[in-house]
Design a protein around this motif. Structure first.
Motif, short mmCIF file in Angstrom:
data_model
loop_
_atom_site.label_atom_id
_atom_site.label_comp_id
_atom_site.label_asym_id
_atom_site.label_seq_id
_atom_site.Cartn_x
_atom_site.Cartn_y
_atom_site.Cartn_z
N VAL A 86 -40.66 19.29 -4.98
CA VAL A 86 -39.92 19.77 -6.15
C VAL A 86 -40.44 21.13 -6.57
CG1 VAL A 86 -39.43 19.29 -8.57
CG2 VAL A 86 -39.38 17.43 -6.91
N ARG A 87 -41.76 21.28 -6.53
CA ARG A 87 -42.32 22.58 -6.91
C ARG A 87 -41.89 23.67 -5.90
NH1 ARG A 87 -46.99 19.45 -8.26
NH2 ARG A 87 -47.89 19.89 -6.20
N ASN A 88 -41.82 23.28 -4.61
CA ASN A 88 -41.38 24.24 -3.59
C ASN A 88 -39.93 24.65 -3.83
OD1 ASN A 88 -43.82 24.32 -2.26
ND2 ASN A 88 -43.30 22.65 -0.85
N MET A 89 -39.09 23.65 -4.15
CA MET A 89 -37.68 23.95 -4.43
C MET A 89 -37.60 24.92 -5.60
SD MET A 89 -36.03 20.15 -4.06
CE MET A 89 -34.54 20.68 -4.87
N HIS A 90 -38.39 24.63 -6.65
CA HIS A 90 -38.36 25.48 -7.83
C HIS A 90 -38.84 26.90 -7.49
CE1 HIS A 90 -39.66 26.05 -12.30
NE2 HIS A 90 -38.63 26.83 -11.96
N LEU A 144 -38.98 28.45 -4.43
CA LEU A 144 -38.09 29.14 -3.51
C LEU A 144 -36.82 29.59 -4.21
CD1 LEU A 144 -38.51 26.88 -0.34
CD2 LEU A 144 -39.40 29.19 -0.69
N ALA A 145 -36.29 28.73 -5.12
CA ALA A 145 -35.07 29.14 -5.84
C ALA A 145 -35.36 30.31 -6.75
CB ALA A 145 -34.53 27.95 -6.63
N ASP A 146 -36.50 30.31 -7.40
CA ASP A 146 -36.87 31.44 -8.26
C ASP A 146 -37.03 32.72 -7.41
OD1 ASP A 146 -36.83 30.12 -10.67
OD2 ASP A 146 -38.98 29.63 -10.69
N LEU A 154 -35.59 33.37 -4.52
CA LEU A 154 -34.28 33.79 -4.07
C LEU A 154 -33.56 34.59 -5.15
CD1 LEU A 154 -32.13 33.66 -1.82
CD2 LEU A 154 -31.36 31.48 -2.84
N LEU A 155 -33.61 34.11 -6.38
CA LEU A 155 -32.95 34.80 -7.49
C LEU A 155 -33.64 36.14 -7.76
CD1 LEU A 155 -32.25 31.87 -9.99
CD2 LEU A 155 -30.56 33.18 -8.69
N GLU A 156 -34.96 36.11 -7.65
CA GLU A 156 -35.69 37.33 -7.97
C GLU A 156 -35.48 38.41 -6.90
OE1 GLU A 156 -40.32 38.77 -8.77
OE2 GLU A 156 -39.82 36.62 -8.62
N ASP A 157 -35.41 38.00 -5.58
CA ASP A 157 -35.35 39.00 -4.51
C ASP A 157 -33.93 39.36 -4.10
OD1 ASP A 157 -38.10 38.94 -4.51
OD2 ASP A 157 -38.25 37.51 -2.85
N TYR A 158 -33.00 38.39 -4.18
CA TYR A 158 -31.67 38.64 -3.65
C TYR A 158 -30.59 38.41 -4.70
CZ TYR A 158 -34.30 38.26 0.67
OH TYR A 158 -35.24 38.42 1.65
N ALA A 159 -30.92 38.51 -5.95
CA ALA A 159 -29.90 38.23 -6.99
C ALA A 159 -28.72 39.19 -6.88
CB ALA A 159 -30.55 38.33 -8.37
N GLU A 160 -28.97 40.48 -6.56
CA GLU A 160 -27.88 41.45 -6.54
C GLU A 160 -27.01 41.27 -5.31
OE1 GLU A 160 -29.59 45.26 -6.83
OE2 GLU A 160 -30.37 44.97 -8.89
N ASP A 217 -25.15 31.03 -9.39
CA ASP A 217 -24.99 29.85 -10.26
C ASP A 217 -25.56 28.61 -9.59
OD1 ASP A 217 -23.89 28.36 -12.56
OD2 ASP A 217 -22.50 27.53 -11.07
N TYR A 218 -25.28 28.46 -8.29
CA TYR A 218 -25.82 27.29 -7.59
C TYR A 218 -27.35 27.33 -7.56
CZ TYR A 218 -21.08 26.26 -5.90
OH TYR A 218 -19.76 25.93 -5.84
N THR A 219 -27.85 28.55 -7.33
CA THR A 219 -29.31 28.67 -7.27
C THR A 219 -29.94 28.31 -8.61
OG1 THR A 219 -29.07 30.43 -5.60
CG2 THR A 219 -31.21 30.23 -6.71
N GLN A 220 -29.35 28.78 -9.72
CA GLN A 220 -29.88 28.44 -11.06
C GLN A 220 -29.81 26.95 -11.32
OE1 GLN A 220 -27.53 30.94 -13.61
NE2 GLN A 220 -28.87 32.75 -13.31
N ARG A 221 -28.76 26.33 -10.78
CA ARG A 221 -28.66 24.87 -10.95
C ARG A 221 -29.78 24.16 -10.18
NH1 ARG A 221 -22.24 23.19 -10.61
NH2 ARG A 221 -21.52 24.50 -12.36
N ILE A 222 -30.10 24.71 -9.00
CA ILE A 222 -31.20 24.12 -8.23
C ILE A 222 -32.51 24.21 -9.03
CG2 ILE A 222 -32.62 24.39 -6.16
CD1 ILE A 222 -30.05 25.28 -4.69
N VAL A 223 -32.73 25.42 -9.67
CA VAL A 223 -33.96 25.59 -10.50
C VAL A 223 -33.99 24.58 -11.63
CG1 VAL A 223 -35.16 27.17 -12.03
CG2 VAL A 223 -34.21 28.01 -9.87
N GLY A 224 -32.84 24.42 -12.35
CA GLY A 224 -32.81 23.48 -13.48
C GLY A 224 -33.05 22.06 -13.03
#
Length: 769
Positions: A561-565, A567-569, A571-577, A585-592
């Protein structure tokens, strides 16, 4: 004792039964005749037969002088026989030989009789003269001694009122010596004044001389003595009359009335005390006429007992109050004491009050008698014993009930004296002993024991109770070999009114079947204990596996779970643009989801830890615990813009600090989280003293809890709202309940009258606070 001379003192010669004895008088006569006979015989050679009787007149006169006329006549007859027998011829024969001798004898008898009478008369006259003289001297002495020894004062005056005599009592009261007072006027010596007005009283001599008879002088007078002392006196005066009846003076008799006055005062006080005691007596009292039974006097308590007034009782008789069924018998017994057939009337009888109510009264009566023993009236005492009679009847009923219970019970009930002898045994006891009541009472029950050891055990318990005075409960066995029964026996000491042990009472119950059941229970308990040990071992192994599982959850499950959290963070931080909007949106849902999963795992671990870990309870200051919680939650409170108020102080409770902190954190977190979006979260914390417990309240202004869900919300994974509206794991309140229970407390929720909810936890309060 001194007594005055007799009024009549005419002396008489001694007679039979008075004066000298009969034999002395007639003995003198015989002795005188014998002496003269001897003298005459001695003179016989000179006188021959001449004047044979003349000399015997001496014996007759001596007998008359000493013994009186009858003794003289006896001596005269005896002398005639003696002279005829011893002197005249023929001697030693009673024969008068010649006329001359017979004439001499007749002359002797006549002369002797005359001399006897004259001698007796002379002797009587002389005795009368001597007696009169003795009487006069005795009378004078008696009068002198009487007047001097009399307790009353006596003053005698002449006809003009001059004092001519005073006795010592008069000297003492007047203060005048007789030598100084004689010849003085009476009013100088006997100075009397009125007790009230101090005015001189009328001259007693003048009053007696005027009335000419015995008079009582004025009452309430004071005698003023020569030295100024005063005496209340009572006095009277009488005239002194001569043989012609003329007044030659006055005699005044008076006495000190101080003692009499004091006695009268004491008598009046005694009568007043009697009246007070009579009226204030705690029992009814009355004086009753002996003949009619009419009430002569009653006190207020009798009025209360009968319900009648004193005037009403004055017109009633003693028997009228008695119940008709008892009236005749009670009146007959009352008359028996009047007749003196018994000393006292004593009866427990029934009375009828004025209001018609029947009461029980104890009546005692004694006869009041005059000084000569004549019955005058009866003193009757009435005591209302209705309550006592009812209590005695109730006691008899209780005794009958107790007897019925002891007779009906299968338990052995018995009592013994200090020697171990039975004084009471119920039927069950008698049946066990195999004896009748007549055979058992008075004997020691150990005598009936089938086995000697059983008797020794019974006697040992008896001695323990009688010697120590304490109750003993133990088991006893009784019965022949092969049929022994076991009894659970309780023996307690019996004490008298002073507290001394006078025996014991025992109750024995047959527990043979119970003992057999207990043996079976012990066997089953041993079997159960063996099985529990096996199950405990299995449970320990399961707990160990659960511990390992929890560790797995805490580390292995949370790692992905921590790895999922992470990696998702990343992904959003490096490839958000570069990511399309839908991918972000899917990635943020994975974080939540990863965050919620991690929180869920943490809460599950916390709940499991509360359920299995041992905690140590200790006295805690609730205010200190809440201060720590508020410090940890300050960022969250600030983030939500919440307002938290506390009613200090909160008191002290017995709890586990970490567990209590987690419980309070969960309650405050819910209070500021479950609030409508347009409202500012407000929470209020306060404590309530509830005797031996303390209740901590957390009020909020949130969305509230419906009544049907108030129990449900404390279960694991129970949520009332969607995750999107109010995020959470559904375990927070389950942790609150589990924590409260582990600390020996409880929890609950109530609606807040101002809107929202009022959650509470209740914990044991620290002793002495």
């Amino acid at each position: 004792m001194w007594s005055p001379p007799q009024a009549s003192a005419s002396p008489k010669p001694p007679r039979e039964g008075t004066g000298k004895r009969f034999f002395a008088r007639y003995g003198v006569a015989i002795a005188a005749v014998a002496a003269v006979t001897a003298i005459r015989l001695a003179l016989a050679p000179l006188l021959g037969e001449h004047s044979p009787f003349l000399i015997f007149t001496l014996a007759v006169m001596a007998a008359a002088w000493y013994g009186g006329l009858r003794a003289a006549l006896f001596a005269m007859v005896l002398a005639a026989f003696s002279s005829t027998f011893f002197i005249l011829r023929p001697q030693f024969e009673l024969e008068l030989s010649t006329e001359v001798v017979r004439a001499q004898l007749a002359l002797f008898l006549f002369t002797g009789g005359g001399l006897s009478y004259l001698t007796d008369s002379l002797h009587r006259a002389r005795n009368r003269a001597e007696a009169a003289e003795r009487k006069m001297h005795a009378s004078e002495e008696w009068l002198r001694v009487t007047l001097r020894s009399i307790g009353d004062g006596v003053i005698a005056t002449d006809e003009v009122g001059l004092v001519c005599f005073m006795n010592p009592s008069a000297e003492k009261l007047t203060g005048w010596k007789a030598a100084d007072a004689i010849g003085r006027p009476l009013h100088k010596v006997f100075h009397v004044v009125g007790e009230a007005d101090r005015e001189p009283m009328e001259d007693p001599v003048a009053k007696v001389l005027r009335d000419g008879s015995v008079v009582g002088l004025a009452n309430h007078t004071l005698l003023v003595a020569r030295d100024g002392r005063e005496y209340p006196i009572t006095d009277s005066g009488a005239p002194i009359l001569d043989d012609a009846g003329r007044i030659r003076g006055v005699v005044l008799v008076f006495q000190d009335g101080t003692t009499e006055r004091e006695a009268a005062r004491r008598l009046a006080a005694s009568e007043e005390e009697f009246r007070e005691a009579f009226e204030r007596a705690g029992v009814g009292e009355a004086q009753v006429d002996l003949a009619t039974g009419r009430f002569l006097r009653v006190n207020h308590m009798l009025c209360e007992i009968t319900g009648c007034t004193a005037d009403e009782l004055a017109n009633m008789t003693f028997p009228e109050l008695t119940h008709p069924d008892n009236r005749a018998a009670d009146w007959a017994r009352f008359q028996a004491i009047v007749r003196g057939e018994c000393a006292m009337f004593d009866s427990d009888t029934r009375y009828v009050r004025k209001d018609g109510r029947e009461i029980r009264v104890r009546v005692t009566a004694t006869i009041l008698r005059s000084e000569d023993g004549e019955p005058q009236r009866a003193m009757v005492v009435f005591q209302d014993v209705t309550e006592r009679a009812e209590a005695e009847e109730a006691l008899q009923q209780r005794k009958a009930l107790l007897r019925a219970v002891t007779d009906a019970t299968s338990d052995l009930i018995y009592a013994k004296d200090v020697a171990g002898r039975l004084t009471l045994a119920n039927p069950s006891t008698l049946q066990l002993l195999g004896r009748t009541e007549e055979e058992a009472i008075g004997r020691r029950d150990v005598e009936f024991a089938p086995q000697a050891e059983q008797g020794r055990r019974i006697a040992e318990l008896d001695r323990s109770v009688l010697s120590t005075g304490r109750e003993v409960t133990d088991e006893e066995e009784f019965g022949p070999p092969g049929a022994v029964r076991t009894y659970l026996t309780t023996k307690a000491p019996l004490r008298d009114a002073s507290g001394a042990v006078v025996g014991l009472v025992g109750v024995s119950r047959d527990i043979t079947a119970r003992k057999q059941s207990e043996d079976e229970v012990r066997r089953l308990a041993a079997e159960l204990e063996r099985r529990v040990d096996e199950r405990t071992q299995a449970l320990s192994e399961a707990n160990a596996e659960l511990e390992a599982f929890s560790y797995t959850i805490a580390h292995d499950l949370r790692a992905p779970v921590r790895n999922m959290h992470s990696l998702a963070d990343a992904l959003l931080e490096d490839y958000a643009e570069e990511l399309p909007a839908e991918a972000r949106d899917y990635t943020q849902r994975i974080v939540g989801a990863a965050v919620r999963m991690d929180n869920l795992i943490k809460d599950l671990l916390a709940y499991a830890r509360l359920a299995r870990e041992a905690i140590r309870l200790e006295p805690l200051d609730l205010g200190s615990v809440l201060t720590d919680v508020l410090g940890q939650m300050r960022p969250e409170i600030h983030e939500r813009g919440a307002e938290v108020t506390v009613a200090w102080p909160l008191g002290r409770a017995v709890a586990h600090r970490t567990t209590l902190g987690q419980v309070v954190t969960n309650l405050l977190g819910n209070a500021i989280k479950f609030v409508q979006a347009d409202k500012k979260p407000v929470a209020h914390v306060y404590a309530e003293d509830r005797g031996d417990r303390v209740r901590l309240w957390v009020e909020d202004n949130g969305i509230g809890v419906d009544p049907e869900h108030r129990e449900r919300i404390f279960r694991v994974f129970e949520r009332l709202h969607a995750q999107e509206a109010y995020p959470g794991t559904g375990i927070g309140l389950a942790i609150v309940r589990k924590g409260a229970e582990r600390m020996g407390g409880s929890c609950g929720v109530e609606p807040n009258p101002a809107g929202g909810s009022r959650f509470w936890i209740e914990l044991p309060k620290q002793e002495g606070v």
